[in-house]
Design an enzyme around this catalytic site. Structure first.
Site, PDB file in Angstrom:
ATOM      1  N   ASP A 157      18.958 -38.069  25.970  1.00 20.36           N
ATOM      2  CA  ASP A 157      19.971 -38.923  25.202  1.00 20.36           C
ATOM      3  C   ASP A 157      19.298 -39.740  23.992  1.00 20.36           C
ATOM      4  O   ASP A 157      19.359 -40.880  24.051  1.00 20.36           O
ATOM      5  CB  ASP A 157      20.635 -40.055  26.285  1.00 20.36           C
ATOM      6  CG  ASP A 157      20.954 -39.408  27.173  1.00 20.36           C
ATOM      7  OD1 ASP A 157      21.712 -38.276  27.092  1.00 20.36           O
ATOM      8  OD2 ASP A 157      21.339 -40.068  28.320  1.00 20.36           O
ATOM      9  N   HIS A 171       6.940 -22.998  14.848  1.00 24.91           N
ATOM     10  CA  HIS A 171       7.915 -23.972  15.447  1.00 24.91           C
ATOM     11  C   HIS A 171       7.271 -24.676  16.302  1.00 24.91           C
ATOM     12  O   HIS A 171       7.667 -26.057  16.817  1.00 24.91           O
ATOM     13  CB  HIS A 171       9.152 -23.484  15.953  1.00 24.91           C
ATOM     14  CG  HIS A 171       9.129 -22.589  17.356  1.00 24.91           C
ATOM     15  ND1 HIS A 171       8.570 -21.213  17.349  1.00 24.91           N
ATOM     16  CD2 HIS A 171       9.290 -23.046  18.294  1.00 24.91           C
ATOM     17  CE1 HIS A 171       8.491 -20.905  18.792  1.00 24.91           C
ATOM     18  NE2 HIS A 171       9.201 -21.888  19.167  1.00 24.91           N
TER      19      HIS A 171
END
Length: 624
Positions: free
Chosen positions: A143, A238
């Site tokens: 979240d 990455h």
């Protein structure tokens, strides 16, 4: 009156142990008509215990109410509070005199479930793994804007323009990896309690799986595999960007107190980041990690396994990508979890597999090769990502495309990797941003993006394999292109050097030309504590002889037939000079010149077999 109940031991057999009568709403998640003991309002708080105003509930009291009064009493006597209850291990319970083994495992399992329910475990319905539980700390991480960003990054990049079903994103893949990481770690703990895998160990592995792809840029590997190498001189992976984004996520959302609440220390965060980074090379006898010692080195093989490539990251994207692409998946990762076992190999603990699973693992690597061949490195998807890269390079210096970062400083697209505040705003939406821009400086890039939309792509005019036993280095791409262009010059072609694109494609089983199974250790049913190696000839005579190949592809930017014919002929001549062989799905080169001279199908005389007179006879053979 105490009752007998059966508990599963580490080997799966059932053993009996006694306990006080439990409530119907016990740790197995049953439901009562009476008020639920899991209601936070009914659970007393630990006296004076809170973190940033968030209460710490008296979970030890709940543990006692669930039939583990003796365990709760021992823990309290030894100074354990609800704040650290989640970190209690089976080994610690053994040292306190709790027994037998089945009861200790059941107590640890109940502690974990109590903690999850009190602090907000979340249930997610995943199309691949079904209903999965997400730890409350993982929910806090999810979240955040930095993690939610992954909803806007396609898992397969340009492959989505080839396979309409490949619309899934890094977001759901990351949740799947976190789930499988926890499943594998928990399976190892249940099967081998002597490994002393704690709840915190499992949580750290889950967080590493959740955050391992935080650093992906627009269209996933297009950004770090194609754009960054051309836009910057330094090499950036990455994984490095994932580490930066993880630190940025924790800092920007002030999650330090959340980590503390769930017993995750700074040392544990180092462990999480070391897993995201991937295994480090180290000299024999030296341990390179800070997060966990050598006795728990096998935990580093769960999320990213560089030893042999068998890790939960691949397990999730194999299952997920096959499902979305419509490609059959013969590999069963659930069997791998059930048969995984940690054994000592050359002085280090490694995750090994049952000998009968060797065929399943070969299927896994074959699935990897199939996905790369049919999807990840599809020749159309490959050139679409190349065209996207060209567009991004054209707009990199344009002011209107710069992204505000820390303190409002605007960054070029290629510079955002140095500033996570700017990088978190960079997603697949940049495609539409360029496509619908009105800035005249973006005209060329806008044209490229529009050509992708209209399917006016650069055409693949040839695909070959290098001569047997040889490969072309990636640095030689420009050299190959120049040789093809010199042939075009000799042909008096109107094509320019920039009209030709050469791409090198590498297809393997994950370890270049090596057989990854040679780096896997197995055990057999008769001696499960002895690691063994299985040679290929001991498995089957039908296994591949080679485990890697390279393809050289030639594309032409001009789409008219004359240009494509000239590019194809020049590439054909170059391949003959180099001794290359024709690649799959391409016309053999020795007959290509003749094929180019063949009249169009509409101008050819009809074949007597398919004349109207024979049509009735042909139809008579068709049965419905």
């Amino acid at each position: 009156m105490p009752r007998k109940r059966k508990a599963k031991t580490s080997l799966g057999e059932e053993s009996s142990s006694t306990s006080s009568k439990r409530k119907p709403s016990n740790c197995n998640g049953g439901e009562d008509k009476a008020p639920s003991p899991w209601d936070k309002a009914s659970v007393p708080q630990e006296p004076g215990a809170s973190i940033n105003g968030e209460p710490i509930y008296n979970s030890i009291k709940l543990l006692a109410e669930e039939g583990f009064e003796d365990v709760a009493k021992l823990l309290i006597e030894n100074g354990v509070t609800s704040k650290v209850l989640d970190r209690v291990t089976e080994k610690q319970l053994e040292n306190l005199g709790v027994g037998p083994l089945g009861r200790r495992l059941e107590a640890v399992d109940c502690i974990q479930k109590i903690t999850d329910r009190l602090y907000g475990v979340k249930i997610v319905n995943d199309p691949i793994h079904g209903h999965i539980e997400i730890h409350p700390l993982c929910v806090k991480i999810m979240d955040t804007p930095q993690f939610q960003r992954l909803r806007s990054i396609k898992q397969l990049g340009g492959t989505y323009f080839v396979y309409p079903g490949a619309a899934h994103n890094r977001f759901e893949h990351s949740i799947g990896v976190s789930h499988l990481a926890g499943q594998l770690a928990e399976s190892l703990r249940q099967r081998q309690p002597n490994l002393e895998i704690s709840n915190t160990d499992i949580l750290c592995v889950q967080i590493a799986g959740l955050c391992h792809d935080l650093g992906h840029g627009p269209f996933s590997h297009m950004f770090d595999g194609k754009f960054l190498p051309r836009a910057r001189k330094d090499k950036i992976k990455h994984e490095d960007l994932s580490l930066k984004m993880f630190d940025h996520l924790v800092q920007q959302n002030d999650l330090y107190s959340e980590f503390e609440k769930h017993g995750v220390t700074e040392n544990d965060r180092d462990f999480i980041k070391e897993q995201i980074k991937g295994p480090l090379k180290h000299k024999s006898g030296e341990w390179p990690y800070k997060g966990r010692g050598k006795e728990k080195g096998f935990l580093y093989e769960i999320v990213a396994n560089k030893r042999n490539g068998i890790d939960v990251d691949k397990w999730d994207y194999f299952a997920r990508d096959c499902h979305m692409l419509g490609i059959k998946n013969n590999f069963d990762h659930e069997r791998c979890i059930k048969y995984a076992r940690v054994l000592e190999v050359d002085g280090e603990l490694q995750i090994c597999s049952r000998d009968k699973e060797v065929g399943n693992l070969y299927d896994m690597f074959h699935t990897r090769n199939t996905l790369h061949r049919r999807a990840y490195q599809h020749r159309v998807g490959d050139i679409i990502e190349t065209m996207m890269t060209e567009a991004l390079l054209l707009v990199d210096e344009v002011d209107s495309m710069k992204i505000p970062g820390t303190n409002g400083k605007k960054r070029k697209i290629s510079e955002t990797v140095d500033d996570m505040e700017a990088y978190q705003k960079l997603t697949d939406t940049i495609f539409d941003q360029i496509l619908w821009s009105t800035d005249k400086k973006l005209a060329k890039a806008r044209e490229i993006m529009m050509n992708i939309q209209k399917r006016q792509l650069y055409k693949c005019v040839g695909q070959v394999r290098p001569p047997d036993g040889s490969t072309f280095d990636k640095e030689k791409t420009d050299e190959i292109k120049n040789k093809v262009f010199r042939i075009l010059e000799d042909m008096k072609s109107h094509l320019q050097n920039e009209d030709i694109i050469i791409l090198l494609v590498f297809l393997d089983y994950g370890m270049k030309d090596k057989n990854p199974i040679d780096h896997v250790r197995f055990y057999n049913k008769g001696n499960p504590n002895q690691a063994i190696q299985l040679k290929k000839n001991e498995v089957s005579d039908l296994l591949p002889e080679k485990f890697a190949e390279q393809l050289v592809r030639c594309y032409c930017k001009k789409r008219d037939k004359a240009s494509m014919d000239q590019a194809a002929e020049a590439f054909s001549e170059w391949s003959e000079q180099e001794g290359c062989t024709a690649g799959e799905d391409m016309t053999p080169f020795k007959s290509y010149k003749e094929a180019c001279q063949t009249p169009p199908r509409s101008t050819l005389p009809p074949h007597p077999k398919y004349t109207p007179a024979s049509a009735g006879k042909f139809k008579s053979h068709i049965q419905f």
